[in-house]
Design an enzyme around this catalytic site. Sequence first.
Site, short mmCIF file in Angstrom:
data_model
loop_
_atom_site.label_atom_id
_atom_site.label_comp_id
_atom_site.label_asym_id
_atom_site.label_seq_id
_atom_site.Cartn_x
_atom_site.Cartn_y
_atom_site.Cartn_z
CE LYS A 197 -3.71 2.59 2.47
NZ LYS A 197 -4.97 2.70 3.40
N GLY A 255 -4.74 -1.64 4.88
CA GLY A 255 -3.88 -3.19 4.69
C GLY A 255 -4.98 -4.25 4.64
NE ARG A 256 -6.43 -3.20 10.91
CZ ARG A 256 -6.00 -3.30 10.88
NH1 ARG A 256 -4.72 -2.83 10.38
NH2 ARG A 256 -5.90 -1.58 12.49
CD GLU A 341 -1.97 -4.68 10.85
OE1 GLU A 341 -2.74 -4.22 10.75
OE2 GLU A 341 -0.18 -4.32 11.63
CG HIS A 372 -3.85 -36.21 16.22
ND1 HIS A 372 -4.28 -37.67 16.69
CD2 HIS A 372 -4.75 -36.02 15.36
CE1 HIS A 372 -5.11 -37.99 16.17
NE2 HIS A 372 -5.96 -36.83 15.19
O1 LIG Z 1 1.21 -2.71 2.19
P1 LIG Z 1 2.66 -2.04 2.48
O2 LIG Z 1 1.94 -0.59 3.09
O3 LIG Z 1 3.37 -2.98 2.45
O4 LIG Z 1 2.22 -2.26 4.39
C1 LIG Z 1 2.18 -4.26 4.97
C2 LIG Z 1 1.12 -4.27 6.71
O5 LIG Z 1 2.74 -3.27 7.61
C3 LIG Z 1 1.75 -2.77 8.35
O6 LIG Z 1 1.18 -1.07 7.98
C4 LIG Z 1 2.09 -3.17 9.59
O7 LIG Z 1 3.74 -2.88 9.84
C5 LIG Z 1 0.12 -3.18 8.06
O8 LIG Z 1 -0.68 -3.06 8.39
C6 LIG Z 1 0.27 -3.86 6.49
O9 LIG Z 1 -1.12 -4.29 6.06
#
Ligand SMILES: O=P(O)(O)OC[C@H]1O[C@](O)(CO)[C@@H](O)[C@@H]1O
Length: 535
Positions: A197, A255-256, A341, A372
Amino acid sequence: MSHPSDIWAKLEAHRQAQGDLRIEALLDETRARDYTTSADGLSFDWSKTTIDAEARALLLALAAPVAARRAAMFAGERINETEDRAVLHTALRDLDQSLILDGQDVMAEVRKTHDRMARFAEQLRDGRFRGQGGKITDVVNIGIGGSDLGPAMAVRALAPYHDGPRVHFVSNVDGADIADTLAVLDPETTLVIVASKTFTTIETMTNAETARRWMAHKVATPADQFAALSSAEGKTSEWGIDATRVFGFEDWVGGRYSVWGPIGLSLMIAIGPANFDAFLAGGAAMDRHFREAAPEDNLPVLLALTGIWHHQICGYATRAVLPYDNRLARLPAYLQQLEMESNGKGVAMDGTSLTRPSGPVVWGEPGTNGQHAFYQLIHQGTAIVPCEFILAARGHEADLAHHHRLLVANCLAQSEALMRGRDLDTARALMRAKGYEGAALDRQARHRVFPGNRPSTTLLIPELTPFTLGQIVALYEHRVFTEGVILGINSFDQWGVELGKELALKVEPLLEGQDMPGHDASTRHLAELVRDLRN
Ligand SMILES: O=P(O)(O)OC[C@H]1O[C@](O)(CO)[C@@H](O)[C@@H]1O
């Protein structure tokens, strides 16, 4: 309407009054039906918990603020207040809507990017887009966190739908990750997707540079076999990736929460645009359900309330997510980021300290493997771990129906065993039948007692398809949102990841022997030991 603090107090008092209420004492045919909530083919059974009628009513009262906040989210208000952003990942999965943000209809751009992704995926899949060595056989997605876990989880989950190039994922800055992945690939027929991102994440950019050098050994113009997924389109062109293979998205996609848009390109390449659209449709169906269903019938709300009952009211520290579907093996890891997060915070939206625990530790592995391994602890350990079973009624392997029957039987047996347990008399009878008597009988029997009364829920889906996977992911997203609203948390920032990133930059020179000021004695000593061991 009661003040939320009164409702919390009543819930806590009610839990106290329950004492050691047995779930089995609550459970009958009516409860089994009443505490199973269904929507669009999904059923959530929360009958094997200690949530009784009074707890249910109080929990629902706690959810009163959700409706207004939900409306604000879908309307594009800036509910991510610490980053001053809207939260609109839902727009990525309902492409026909119109959405006005700051006076602009933002959907035209979203649709355009989706269509460009689909065209690119098709060209790659049918061989019109070629590498130096011909048709692309392998795609490597380089990303981390939300730029990895979503597509990695979904690509694995939807293996029966794969009919495109093989897709691989590299996330860790540990060189072992990229080295092992690239070792079996041919640069001339590989496409590398740099998914970030921000396009600044050190792990991703380090891996992307390594991939470019690997490609350059055999490919004349490596940049031609790179694509980028990012909100920072300026940075992608500085890095040398042609704008035709850059797929952008807005800062209102966290991002998530980003698997639904460009970050899902590797999934789209693996399963094709039509199946990817079915995944989006599943997410959009869950959005509609979340917006329209009354709280008492609302799956995300009920999952959230069950979670709050177990963690904030009963004080159970962790929650296990146990998919009885091997293809959902990465779902627990995906949910760890989504939930921890989002809701692993110490302050409320207004900056005051939280007065109640934030979200729980979430962990898990697919059944039956976990049975298991760690199930010993969840059956007989001293910590109570609420278990969340996820189960598909049908498997994909028609010729292996007996495997699936065993899988389902195990899942149902586990939730029954956790609830019922085995008392001392039964254990004694078992051991007596084996010939034990006296003190030995007693000792042996005690090891075979199961306390029972261990809560669990079961999410039942018809079959794991692109559509149902979309429903599941959106269900969990909205569950996290609902919990966040009830706890007063901003579920859409992640300031807690920053400090470690900053310090890593300052620790690196220590490893090269530079005397960096400001580090503590233990860290300096560890760096010295590493240096000694390297030499
Ligand atoms: O897509 P990017 O900007 O590389 O970020 C990756 C991940 O790093 C974070 O910012 C956490 O470090 C997440 O929230 C995000 O999904």
